[in-house]
Design an enzyme around this catalytic site. Structure first.
Site, PDB file in Angstrom:
ATOM      1  N   GLY A   1       0.738  -1.326  -0.047  1.00 46.00           N
ATOM      2  CA  GLY A   1      -0.013   0.079   0.086  1.00 46.00           C
ATOM      3  C   GLY A   1       0.789   1.284   0.124  1.00 46.00           C
ATOM      4  N   VAL A   2       2.205   1.257   0.302  1.00 51.02           N
ATOM      5  CA  VAL A   2       3.111   2.277   0.115  1.00 51.02           C
ATOM      6  C   VAL A   2       3.304   2.675  -1.166  1.00 51.02           C
ATOM      7  CG1 VAL A   2       5.240   3.120   0.907  1.00 51.02           C
ATOM      8  CG2 VAL A   2       3.836   1.827   2.581  1.00 51.02           C
TER       9      VAL A   2
ATOM     10  N   LEU B   1       5.468   2.710  -4.297  1.00 51.53           N
ATOM     11  CA  LEU B   1       6.742   2.483  -4.677  1.00 51.53           C
ATOM     12  C   LEU B   1       6.796   2.464  -6.202  1.00 51.53           C
ATOM     13  CD1 LEU B   1       8.060   0.133  -1.809  1.00 51.53           C
ATOM     14  CD2 LEU B   1       8.364   2.795  -2.086  1.00 51.53           C
ATOM     15  N   GLY B   2       6.149   1.381  -6.788  1.00 50.56           N
ATOM     16  CA  GLY B   2       6.001   0.920  -7.962  1.00 50.56           C
ATOM     17  C   GLY B   2       5.951   2.068  -9.278  1.00 50.56           C
TER      18      GLY B   2
ATOM     19  N   SER C   1       2.312  -6.849 -19.980  1.00 51.15           N
ATOM     20  CA  SER C   1       1.618  -7.336 -18.679  1.00 51.15           C
ATOM     21  C   SER C   1       0.648  -8.329 -18.654  1.00 51.15           C
ATOM     22  CB  SER C   1       1.116  -6.081 -18.348  1.00 51.15           C
ATOM     23  OG  SER C   1       1.968  -4.843 -17.997  1.00 51.15           O
TER      24      SER C   1
ATOM     25  N   HIS D   1      -0.958   0.472 -13.700  1.00 57.98           N
ATOM     26  CA  HIS D   1      -0.397   1.244 -14.842  1.00 57.98           C
ATOM     27  C   HIS D   1      -1.154   2.328 -15.404  1.00 57.98           C
ATOM     28  CE1 HIS D   1       2.982  -1.753 -15.369  1.00 57.98           C
ATOM     29  NE2 HIS D   1       2.253  -2.518 -15.142  1.00 57.98           N
TER      30      HIS D   1
END
Length: 450
Positions: free
Chosen positions: A276-277, A279-280, A305, A390
């Site tokens: 939930g943080v 980063l990606g 994907s 995305h």
């Protein structure tokens, strides 16, 4: 007549074993309760301690106590954090009333202080100790495992997420390229944490780190040897339509003169406690910018994907909210055509031979279903998680790739279908804004299927 002389010893042994299990369980519970009491005493001591040196020592002991807790006692710890380390309702109410009567800076500050749960300050003080950041990430991992069906723990989870989102802000993170010369301990973590396309040993990893491949990871200063998240990239002459050639460990590396497309084909989180943080989304953009500086000839940045929820959605009836009548009719017709082609047995589509032999009308029906699933349904809260990641990240839905992933997982989740998302670095923000307002940025080809 039964032989009671034989049965009696057996019955006695069963009763003895049951008694032993009872006393062992009771002893385990008593021991866990005693350890929990000691941990909670340390929490209160840490919050009341003013000296820096003593605080560090208490925090270190607190972390050690938590790690030694039995699992059931860990659950009890989070319950006590919720109950005993929440704001005082009377103090919050008094501060809120004072601020309502006189909304000045002093009253606002008092209200903010009163409303902040003491457990947030507790976590901050733990974080100051050596290894404290990693310990809090590990605590949250344990908390997440106990959240289901425990609404009373949601406020505790919100506090963990709030603090970790601040401490793992992308401004604090370090981007590093991982290659074959990186430490073995780091390379082992890539193999262990790869979540999209399993790495089949060292030979497979070596191929994924050849010159026509790149791997980048985010690191935090407090966890220097622990990758937080990593992304794998293939440098190619054209946008890829299948995953097998990209992860073929026997394939030959391409010469740099053929590098025209950077395809992100796998992104994996390494820290469950950071779920939930964000980063990606920052990682992909940073890597695209890094690659553009290193290889100016790269003109296209895209993904290859998976579509993990596609087959499940079709099986459930392929419903999409808010469709105009004409589009809803086309979606229903596509669903009926695909169902008829497999005789009502969608499980047939998990076989590669069936997928390859689909008649053209059925293949087109599957394409249309995938276009609706990604180009319309993705904006819903239950939309495909990879698509939402995305599209919210500013990518454009570009192209569908039938037979793109014929692995067991690919056939089971999406009947072999994959998708390319395009990262147009000049239009990421506008595409993100579209998604926020319920619209999917997509190519004309895919829009024509709706």
């Amino acid at each position: 007549m039964p032989d009671e002389s034989v049965d009696a010893p057996q019955e006695g042994a069963k009763k003895l074993a049951a008694a032993r299990r009872f006393f062992e369980s009771a002893a385990h519970s008593i021991n866990g309760a005693r350890q929990l009491r000691g941990l909670l005493i340390d929490c209160r001591r840490l919050l009341s301690e003013r000296g820096e040196a003593n605080s560090v020592a208490i925090a270190r002991g607190l972390v050690a106590r938590f790690g030694a807790l039995p699992e059931d006692a860990q659950a009890g710890f989070f319950e006590r954090l919720s109950r005993d380390f929440s704001p005082d309702p009377k103090a919050v109410l008094a501060s809120a009333q004072a601020y309502a009567e006189r909304p000045d800076a002093a009253n606002l500050q008092r209200l903010t202080q009163a409303a902040e749960p003491p457990r947030q300050e507790l976590l901050r003080r733990i974080n100051r100790s050596p290894g404290g950041t990693g310990s809090i990430v590990a605590m949250r991992r344990a908390l997440l495992q106990r959240l289901r069906g425990r609404p009373e723990l949601q406020a505790v989870e919100a506090d963990f997420l709030h603090l970790l989102s601040s401490w793992f802000n992308p401004g604090f993170l370090r981007l590093e390229r991982v290659d074959w010369n990186s430490p073995a301990q780091l390379l082992e973590q890539l193999i262990r944490h790869e979540a999209v396309h399993q790495i089949d040993g060292w030979d497979d990893l070596r191929r994924r780190l050849q010159p026509d491949r790149r791997c980048f990871a985010f690191f935090h200063p407090q966890l220097p040897r622990e990758p937080l998240i990593f992304v794998e990239v293939a440098l190619l002459p054209a946008m890829p339509g299948a995953i097998a050639p990209l992860i073929d460990k026997a394939s030959e590396p391409l010469p740099p003169g053929q590098f025209k497309v950077a395809a992100f084909y796998s992104i994996s989180n390494c820290q469950p406690g950071l779920k939930g943080v964000s980063l990606g989304n920052f990682l992909i953009k940073r890597v695209a910018e890094e690659l553009q500086r290193e290889l100016p000839q790269l003109k296209t940045f895209c993904t290859l994907s998976p579509i993990p929820g596609f087959a499940r959605w079709v099986r459930a009836g392929a419903q999409a909210q808010g469709l105009p009548k004409a589009r809803a009719q086309r979606l229903a017709e596509a669903h009926a055509a695909l169902r008829e082609a497999v005789g009502g047995e969608f499980d047939k589509l998990t076989h590669a031979a069936t997928l390859r032999a689909l008649p053209e009308p059925a293949a087109q029906a599957m394409l249309r279903l995938a276009a609706y699933y990604l180009g319309w349904h993705a904006v819903q809260a239950d939309g495909d998680p990879v698509a939402r990641f995305h599209l919210d990240n500013g990518a454009r839905l570009e192209r569908l790739d039938p037979l793109g992933d014929l692995s067991d997982k690919g056939r089971r989740q999406s009947w072999g279908m994959m998708v390319n998302y395009l990262y147009d670095l000049g239009r990421i923000e506008s595409h993100h804004e579209k998604f926020v307002h319920g619209e999917v940025a997509q190519s004309r080809l895919l829009a024509s299927l709706l």
